[in-house]
Design a protein around this motif. Structure first.
Motif, PDB file in Angstrom:
ATOM      1  N   LEU A   1      -2.845  53.284 -51.675  1.00  0.00           N
ATOM      2  CA  LEU A   1      -2.643  52.974 -50.266  1.00  0.00           C
ATOM      3  C   LEU A   1      -2.334  54.205 -49.439  1.00  0.00           C
ATOM      4  CD1 LEU A   1      -0.488  49.735 -50.568  1.00  0.00           C
ATOM      5  CD2 LEU A   1      -2.914  49.896 -50.009  1.00  0.00           C
ATOM      6  N   GLY A   2      -1.797  55.238 -50.076  1.00  0.00           N
ATOM      7  CA  GLY A   2      -1.447  56.426 -49.314  1.00  0.00           C
ATOM      8  C   GLY A   2      -0.202  56.236 -48.480  1.00  0.00           C
ATOM      9  N   VAL A   3       0.773  55.478 -48.995  1.00  0.00           N
ATOM     10  CA  VAL A   3       2.057  55.312 -48.317  1.00  0.00           C
ATOM     11  C   VAL A   3       3.163  55.601 -49.329  1.00  0.00           C
ATOM     12  CG1 VAL A   3       1.228  53.609 -46.666  1.00  0.00           C
ATOM     13  CG2 VAL A   3       2.132  52.846 -48.856  1.00  0.00           C
ATOM     14  N   VAL A   4       4.314  56.036 -48.825  1.00  0.00           N
ATOM     15  CA  VAL A   4       5.444  56.307 -49.710  1.00  0.00           C
ATOM     16  C   VAL A   4       5.998  54.977 -50.206  1.00  0.00           C
ATOM     17  CG1 VAL A   4       7.762  57.270 -49.855  1.00  0.00           C
ATOM     18  CG2 VAL A   4       5.983  58.499 -48.604  1.00  0.00           C
ATOM     19  N   ALA A   5       6.006  54.803 -51.516  1.00  0.00           N
ATOM     20  CA  ALA A   5       6.485  53.562 -52.106  1.00  0.00           C
ATOM     21  C   ALA A   5       7.965  53.610 -52.404  1.00  0.00           C
ATOM     22  CB  ALA A   5       5.710  53.268 -53.400  1.00  0.00           C
ATOM     23  N   LEU A   6       8.494  54.803 -52.654  1.00  0.00           N
ATOM     24  CA  LEU A   6       9.882  54.937 -53.086  1.00  0.00           C
ATOM     25  C   LEU A   6      10.304  56.378 -52.878  1.00  0.00           C
ATOM     26  CD1 LEU A   6      12.404  53.960 -54.777  1.00  0.00           C
ATOM     27  CD2 LEU A   6      11.091  54.560 -56.804  1.00  0.00           C
ATOM     28  N   VAL A   7      11.523  56.579 -52.364  1.00  0.00           N
ATOM     29  CA  VAL A   7      12.061  57.932 -52.220  1.00  0.00           C
ATOM     30  C   VAL A   7      13.564  57.873 -52.378  1.00  0.00           C
ATOM     31  CG1 VAL A   7      12.221  57.756 -49.697  1.00  0.00           C
ATOM     32  CG2 VAL A   7      12.130  59.997 -50.767  1.00  0.00           C
ATOM     33  N   HIS A   8      14.128  58.856 -53.095  1.00  0.00           N
ATOM     34  CA  HIS A   8      15.574  58.922 -53.244  1.00  0.00           C
ATOM     35  C   HIS A   8      15.960  60.353 -53.563  1.00  0.00           C
ATOM     36  CE1 HIS A   8      15.456  59.247 -57.688  1.00  0.00           C
ATOM     37  NE2 HIS A   8      14.455  58.401 -57.621  1.00  0.00           N
ATOM     38  N   ASP A   9      17.233  60.648 -53.448  1.00  0.00           N
ATOM     39  CA  ASP A   9      17.717  61.986 -53.757  1.00  0.00           C
ATOM     40  C   ASP A   9      17.482  62.325 -55.220  1.00  0.00           C
ATOM     41  OD1 ASP A   9      18.587  62.714 -51.291  1.00  0.00           O
ATOM     42  OD2 ASP A   9      20.696  62.286 -51.634  1.00  0.00           O
TER      43      ASP A   9
ATOM     44  N   PRO B   1      26.606  62.416 -47.219  1.00  0.00           N
ATOM     45  CA  PRO B   1      25.226  62.511 -47.655  1.00  0.00           C
ATOM     46  C   PRO B   1      24.274  62.549 -46.486  1.00  0.00           C
ATOM     47  CG  PRO B   1      26.087  60.316 -48.059  1.00  0.00           C
ATOM     48  CD  PRO B   1      27.231  61.160 -47.604  1.00  0.00           C
ATOM     49  N   LYS B   2      23.137  63.200 -46.705  1.00  0.00           N
ATOM     50  CA  LYS B   2      22.136  63.353 -45.663  1.00  0.00           C
ATOM     51  C   LYS B   2      21.159  62.192 -45.725  1.00  0.00           C
ATOM     52  CE  LYS B   2      22.402  68.361 -45.734  1.00  0.00           C
ATOM     53  NZ  LYS B   2      23.493  68.461 -46.697  1.00  0.00           N
ATOM     54  N   ALA B   3      20.643  61.809 -44.558  1.00  0.00           N
ATOM     55  CA  ALA B   3      19.617  60.788 -44.508  1.00  0.00           C
ATOM     56  C   ALA B   3      18.341  61.315 -45.140  1.00  0.00           C
ATOM     57  CB  ALA B   3      19.356  60.373 -43.055  1.00  0.00           C
ATOM     58  N   LEU B   4      17.550  60.400 -45.715  1.00  0.00           N
ATOM     59  CA  LEU B   4      16.374  60.827 -46.463  1.00  0.00           C
ATOM     60  C   LEU B   4      15.095  60.750 -45.652  1.00  0.00           C
ATOM     61  CD1 LEU B   4      17.111  59.154 -49.865  1.00  0.00           C
ATOM     62  CD2 LEU B   4      17.711  61.417 -49.056  1.00  0.00           C
ATOM     63  N   GLY B   5      15.073  59.970 -44.602  1.00  0.00           N
ATOM     64  CA  GLY B   5      13.903  59.939 -43.758  1.00  0.00           C
ATOM     65  C   GLY B   5      12.879  58.892 -44.133  1.00  0.00           C
ATOM     66  N   ALA B   6      13.047  58.175 -45.225  1.00  0.00           N
ATOM     67  CA  ALA B   6      12.106  57.123 -45.584  1.00  0.00           C
ATOM     68  C   ALA B   6      12.841  56.073 -46.390  1.00  0.00           C
ATOM     69  CB  ALA B   6      10.939  57.680 -46.393  1.00  0.00           C
ATOM     70  N   GLY B   7      12.380  54.817 -46.285  1.00  0.00           N
ATOM     71  CA  GLY B   7      13.041  53.739 -46.985  1.00  0.00           C
ATOM     72  C   GLY B   7      12.785  53.776 -48.479  1.00  0.00           C
ATOM     73  N   LEU B   8      13.662  53.162 -49.215  1.00  0.00           N
ATOM     74  CA  LEU B   8      13.552  53.072 -50.666  1.00  0.00           C
ATOM     75  C   LEU B   8      13.128  51.668 -51.023  1.00  0.00           C
ATOM     76  CD1 LEU B   8      14.142  54.072 -53.574  1.00  0.00           C
ATOM     77  CD2 LEU B   8      16.478  53.325 -53.222  1.00  0.00           C
ATOM     78  N   ALA B   9      12.048  51.534 -51.769  1.00  0.00           N
ATOM     79  CA  ALA B   9      11.634  50.215 -52.236  1.00  0.00           C
ATOM     80  C   ALA B   9      12.790  49.606 -53.015  1.00  0.00           C
ATOM     81  CB  ALA B   9      10.395  50.331 -53.111  1.00  0.00           C
ATOM     82  N   ALA B  10      13.048  48.335 -52.777  1.00  0.00           N
ATOM     83  CA  ALA B  10      14.277  47.738 -53.299  1.00  0.00           C
ATOM     84  C   ALA B  10      14.156  47.367 -54.765  1.00  0.00           C
ATOM     85  CB  ALA B  10      14.638  46.500 -52.478  1.00  0.00           C
TER      86      ALA B  10
ATOM     87  N   ALA C   1       1.328  60.203 -62.790  1.00  0.00           N
ATOM     88  CA  ALA C   1       1.267  58.808 -62.375  1.00  0.00           C
ATOM     89  C   ALA C   1       2.405  57.997 -62.978  1.00  0.00           C
ATOM     90  CB  ALA C   1      -0.073  58.208 -62.787  1.00  0.00           C
ATOM     91  N   VAL C   2       2.820  56.980 -62.237  1.00  0.00           N
ATOM     92  CA  VAL C   2       3.841  56.052 -62.696  1.00  0.00           C
ATOM     93  C   VAL C   2       3.607  54.728 -61.986  1.00  0.00           C
ATOM     94  CG1 VAL C   2       5.497  56.694 -60.902  1.00  0.00           C
ATOM     95  CG2 VAL C   2       6.328  55.740 -63.052  1.00  0.00           C
ATOM     96  N   VAL C   3       3.939  53.636 -62.639  1.00  0.00           N
ATOM     97  CA  VAL C   3       3.858  52.329 -62.013  1.00  0.00           C
ATOM     98  C   VAL C   3       5.239  51.955 -61.490  1.00  0.00           C
ATOM     99  CG1 VAL C   3       3.460  49.868 -62.375  1.00  0.00           C
ATOM    100  CG2 VAL C   3       1.918  51.548 -63.403  1.00  0.00           C
ATOM    101  N   VAL C   4       5.357  51.740 -60.184  1.00  0.00           N
ATOM    102  CA  VAL C   4       6.612  51.278 -59.594  1.00  0.00           C
ATOM    103  C   VAL C   4       6.676  49.768 -59.816  1.00  0.00           C
ATOM    104  CG1 VAL C   4       7.957  51.050 -57.476  1.00  0.00           C
ATOM    105  CG2 VAL C   4       6.600  53.114 -57.879  1.00  0.00           C
ATOM    106  N   PRO C   5       7.712  49.263 -60.499  1.00  0.00           N
ATOM    107  CA  PRO C   5       7.723  47.851 -60.893  1.00  0.00           C
ATOM    108  C   PRO C   5       8.058  46.931 -59.745  1.00  0.00           C
ATOM    109  CG  PRO C   5       9.752  48.890 -61.565  1.00  0.00           C
ATOM    110  CD  PRO C   5       8.906  49.980 -60.975  1.00  0.00           C
ATOM    111  N   GLY C   6       7.938  45.625 -60.040  1.00  0.00           N
ATOM    112  CA  GLY C   6       8.205  44.581 -59.063  1.00  0.00           C
ATOM    113  C   GLY C   6       6.926  43.845 -58.743  1.00  0.00           C
ATOM    114  N   GLY C   7       6.926  42.529 -58.887  1.00  0.00           N
ATOM    115  CA  GLY C   7       5.710  41.772 -58.639  1.00  0.00           C
ATOM    116  C   GLY C   7       4.604  42.217 -59.574  1.00  0.00           C
ATOM    117  N   THR C   8       3.452  42.517 -58.997  1.00  0.00           N
ATOM    118  CA  THR C   8       2.332  43.001 -59.810  1.00  0.00           C
ATOM    119  C   THR C   8       2.394  44.498 -60.011  1.00  0.00           C
ATOM    120  OG1 THR C   8       0.950  43.208 -57.824  1.00  0.00           O
ATOM    121  CG2 THR C   8       0.855  41.116 -59.013  1.00  0.00           C
ATOM    122  N   GLY C   9       3.384  45.169 -59.401  1.00  0.00           N
ATOM    123  CA  GLY C   9       3.529  46.608 -59.536  1.00  0.00           C
ATOM    124  C   GLY C   9       2.599  47.365 -58.609  1.00  0.00           C
TER     125      GLY C   9
END
Length: 910
Positions: free
Chosen positions: A218-226, A8-17, A182-190
């Motif tokens: 915030l203008g930051v990547v919150a989550l990325v995956h294949d 698999p190829k690296a994605l270049g950004a971390g994935l929110a856990a 739009a989507v709410v990424v869960p965890g904490g207050t989301g």
């Protein structure tokens, strides 16, 4: 996706856990008492993670009259103390009733009208009318969400940030971006995010679509995956399509013909006759029409084909080329898979509603041979193979694998990341093999029964062809889980799949195969939700088995299969490690910063929450404390000298106030000071030492980076550089600045020069111009009165050395030779006044994936010597930060998540 080489190829950004959430302390729940563990292996109550809502409640027999959907909603509303659910946040997305009289109602959670990613809750009922009762409930429902539902970052900025996940500039120029809203990424207050699918334009960009969720405030990547799709981008058709995906609209009539398979054997095929008297591969004999297209060696875009030709012939007997490209096998195998799901499991097609089943064969990757296959959300795409592999549609288990991805997407919708994605791949492996052994009459005791894709290779044995894609390899979580971070294979979705599929296959070998298939299918269709992990998968299978009437002895057999593969609650804690954990589940940006016995790290208060800075003691004796202000902005990329910290902050309260800043604060607390602010240019490489702070930032007038310096608390000002010179990194220590400088030389090639600058003298005191034979120079570090950097040769050998130069320019010495057995693998480097720590190994080494091949940290004295292993932890070791002496802090992925850990001295040999 079916990956032969498992590279698999690296994605270049971390994935929110979101897939490794920590356990929250649940409120007391009114549920039936649990039977003794030794009498019933099915859990009665499983607490939720980061939520007060339970993940699973079984053993219910509570009256629920009315329609299944109304009864399910009323049941949840009637027990607020048990479920902690607001029924007003639930929208019904599916309600299915089986032939056995059982119904499953699947709800999607919404927050302020915005869907919550992966948040689905299910209610299982049996009977009908006044006798209808609830048997069990479970899934993911996130309590405590307070995230805003209105975006403040401009839509164009969000799109550009998503596009930035394509790292290659050439691939980015022609990439496509699909906006899913739009989507709410869960965890904490989301956190409110915008979901995009980004597809690179050519192989240089990875050739793989990515799902990118960008924080809309915030203008930051919150989550990325294949993405599920690994199909090559672009669409190059070979003529107008004859017929449609269903065939009926074009007046196609059912017919029968013959066609050669890949091996030239004549095969009876169900086809369609067009009004002009010609024939095509459209099987209309089943409720779900089966149609097969030929990409004719072109690329294939997402969606149903519109400019590709259905496999076509003037008469009912198809030519030899039909078999050579794998079309016959794809067409026939798709029908076999459909029949398996309908006749054995009661499912009518991939979507359960007799939707069209579409295959595309003879695909390439931008004209290059494609030895792979994929499900892209609407169809199966099969590569034409190469000199080593046959067309991928030739293997029935591979066809079953890809079509099962379609079933998963239309049921549990498992996210392709971490354990969740590995479970998606595992289910596809399981049913792919189950379909093949059932259709071919292969007994489960056959040594080849557990092999996947064993018939794809043009030469070699089936065992060698299957490689690591086998369900009888006895892998366990504790011994074999590959500890990769979330930016490698989306957290190991292919690398770790056979741990789970191996347990499922053992169940099939122990129970009656038909019983096993039905239990595992019910777990998939009725219990699993998009964010479930291995342990949730175990519980789903056990609950499904209980529904279908398995005896306690059979259920204990199922539980034993999962136990044998280490899939049980708390398995991560049993792996073992020689490091000490400082912070669990890193989700933030940037490497850790350490000095004077303290660490600073960007993480989140909870997975999915806004990134914040935390600090704590390296030696223990106190938990982490928050350093960054609670201002709703993202904070990351920290630096510290043990007294104060500096970092980058992003965000704003509105579209006009969104900005990027460099901030600083004392570790003891006090006010936060702003050193630099920009609405568009991201600073980087923040460094702090004493009263000085330095960082890089772009000069838009020349499109090059400059070094900014704040001396003794003063304003940050850029240092002058010769025209055309760029700065690639910055380092700062005790009144001395360092950086790696780059410019275009006389011969048109890039010239690199590690450089030393005296703040007191206001001038460069040393510049070490690297010979042209060196292809790349890594970031420079100041330590022990020297400047340390890496050099990678450009002669094709790609050897990396570590060198150091005196700050007064008096000379260079070698610390680690690029020709040594433990030479660095890349430019990852950190150093204290005594030792240099670097990375050896890559995420894939010599074409084989193993924990042993994952990157490991090595350490050598600053003056040179014999390198030693920093830690014997088996997983990947990343982002090291040296403190004093030999102590190193790093991000460790051994436990299948990213933890901040520390060791005081090298472990030596492992």
């Amino acid at each position: 996706m079916h990956q032969r080489s498992r590279t698999p190829k690296a994605l270049g950004a971390g994935l929110a856990a979101v897939l490794s959430l920590g356990l929250a302390a649940p409120a007391a729940l009114a549920v039936p008492a649990a039977p003794a563990a030794d009498t019933d292996p099915v859990p009665t109550l499983v607490d939720g993670q980061e939520t007060a809502t339970p993940q699973l409640v079984t053993g219910l027999h509570e009256s629920a009259p009315g329609s299944p959907a109304d009864a399910a909603r009323a049941h949840l509303a009637a027990h607020p103390e048990r479920y902690r659910i607001d029924p007003g946040q639930l929208t019904e997305v599916a309600a299915e009733r089986g032939a056995d009289g059982r119904s499953t109602v699947r709800f999607q959670q919404y927050h302020g009208g915005v869907p919550v990613l992966g948040a689905q809750y299910l209610v299982h009922l049996t009977g009908e009318g006044a006798g209808q009762r609830v048997e069990s409930v479970g899934g993911k429902y996130f309590t405590g969400l307070t995230a805003p539902t209105t975006a403040t970052v401009p839509a164009a900025v969000l799109r550009d940030l998503a596009l930035g996940e394509v790292k290659d500039p050439g691939a980015r120029a022609g990439a496509t971006v699909e906006d899913h809203g739009a989507v709410v990424v869960p965890g904490g207050t989301g956190r409110l995010a915008r979901h995009f699918t980004v597809r690179a334009a050519d192989p240089a960009g990875g050739g793989q679509a990515r799902e990118v969720y960008v924080d809309a405030n915030l203008g930051v990547v919150a989550l990325v995956h294949d993405s599920r799709s690994s199909a090559p981008g672009g669409t190059t058709g070979t003529g107008a399509a004859k017929g449609t995906a269903t065939g009926a609209a074009a007046g196609v009539e059912p017919a029968t013909g013959t066609a050669p398979d890949f091996f030239g054997r004549p095969v009876k095929v169900d086809i369609g006759r067009l009004p002009d008297g010609s024939y095509q591969f459209s099987d209309l004999t089943r409720p779900a029409a089966v149609t097969t297209y030929d990409a004719a060696g072109g690329g294939v875009g997402r969606g149903l084909p519109t400019d590709l030709a259905v496999v076509h012939a003037p008469g009912p007997d198809f030519p030899a080329a039909t078999g050579t490209v794998g079309a016959t096998d794809a067409h026939v195998n798709a029908g076999i898979v459909y029949d398996f799901y309908r006749d054995r499991l009661g499912r009518d097609g991939l979507d359960g509603k007799a939707g069209p089943i579409v295959s595309v064969v003879n695909a390439t990757a931008w004209g290059e041979p494609l030895a792979n296959a994929s499900w892209d959300g609407t169809k199966m795409v099969y590569g034409g193979g190469d000199d080593k592999f046959r067309p991928f549609s030739v293997a029935l288990d591979v066809v079953g694998h890809e079509m099962t991805h379609g079933v998963v997407e239309n049921t549990a919708g498992l996210l392709m990341a971490g354990q969740t994605g590995a479970m998606d791949e595992a289910l596809a492996d399981y049913f792919g093999n189950a379909i093949e052994v059932t259709a071919r009459g292969i007994p489960m005791t056959d040594p080849k029964a557990g092999l996947l894709g064993e018939n794809l290779c043009r030469t070699g044995t089936p065992e060698a062809c299957a490689g690591s894609r086998r369900l009888d390899n006895h892998r366990t979580t504790v011994d074999d889980y590959l500890g990769v971070p979330t930016d490698v294979d989306s957290g190991g979705v292919h690398l770790n799949s056979t741990i789970f599929s191996g347990a499922l296959w053992d169940i099939r070998r122990t129970l009656d195969p038909l019983t096993a298939d039905r239990v595992i299918y019910r777990a998939l269709a009725a219990y699993l939700t998009p964010l479930d992990d291995f342990v949730a998968g175990r519980n789903a299978v056990l609950a499904a088995g209980q529904d279908l009437g398995l005896s306690r002895a059979q259920l204990r057999t199922v539980a034993g299969a999962f136990d044998a593969h280490g899939i049980r609650a708390g398995w991560q804690s049993r792996i073992g490690a020689d490091s000490r954990t400082l912070l669990r589940g890193i989700t933030g940006t940037g490497a850790p910063a350490v000095a004077a016995g303290r660490w600073v790290m960007a993480s989140a208060e909870r997975p999915g929450a806004t990134e914040a800075l935390y600090t704590g003691p390296i030696t223990g004796g106190g938990g982490p404390t928050r350093l960054s202000p609670e201002d709703g902005r993202a904070h990351g990329y920290p630096a510290t000298d043990g007294t104060s910290a500096a970092w980058i902050s992003l965000g704003g309260q509105g579209q006009d106030s969104w900005k990027m800043e460099v901030l600083t604060r004392s570790l003891a607390g006090g006010p936060v000071r702003t050193l630099y602010s920009s609405p568009s240019r991201l600073p980087a490489d923040v460094r702090v030492s004493g009263g000085d702070i330095a960082f890089r930032a772009s000069d838009p007038s020349v499109n090059l980076n400059r070094v900014f310096l704040s001396h003794d608390g003063g304003p940050a000002v850029p240092l002058p550089l010769p025209a055309g010179h760029d700065v690639l990194s910055v380092t700062l220590k005790d009144g001395v600045l360092g950086w790696t400088e780059r410019w275009v030389g006389d011969q048109g090639a890039d010239v690199y020069a590690p450089t030393v600058y005296s703040i007191a003298l206001g001038k460069v005191t040393a510049q070490y111009v690297v010979p042209a034979s060196k292809a790349k120079v890594g970031p420079a570090l100041l330590t022990g009165g020297r400047l340390v950097w890496t050099e990678t040769s450009g002669d094709g050998g790609r050897r990396t050395s570590i060198r150091s130069g005196a700050v007064d320019g008096s000379g260079v010495t070698d610390v680690v030779s690029g020709d040594g057995p433990n030479a660095p693998s890349n430019g990852t480097l950190t150093a204290s006044d005594r030792a240099v720590t670097y990375q050896v190994g890559t995420d894939e080494q010599r074409g084989e994936w193993s924990n042993a091949a994952l990157p490991k940290l090595w350490q050598v004295p600053l003056a040179g010597g014999t390198p030693e292993r920093v830690s014997c932890n088996r997983g990947g070791q990343y982002r090291p930060a040296a403190e004093q002496g030999t102590r190193v802090v790093w991000v460790d992925a051994t436990a299948g998540r990213s933890d901040l850990v520390v060791r005081d001295r090298p472990a030596g040999g492992c």
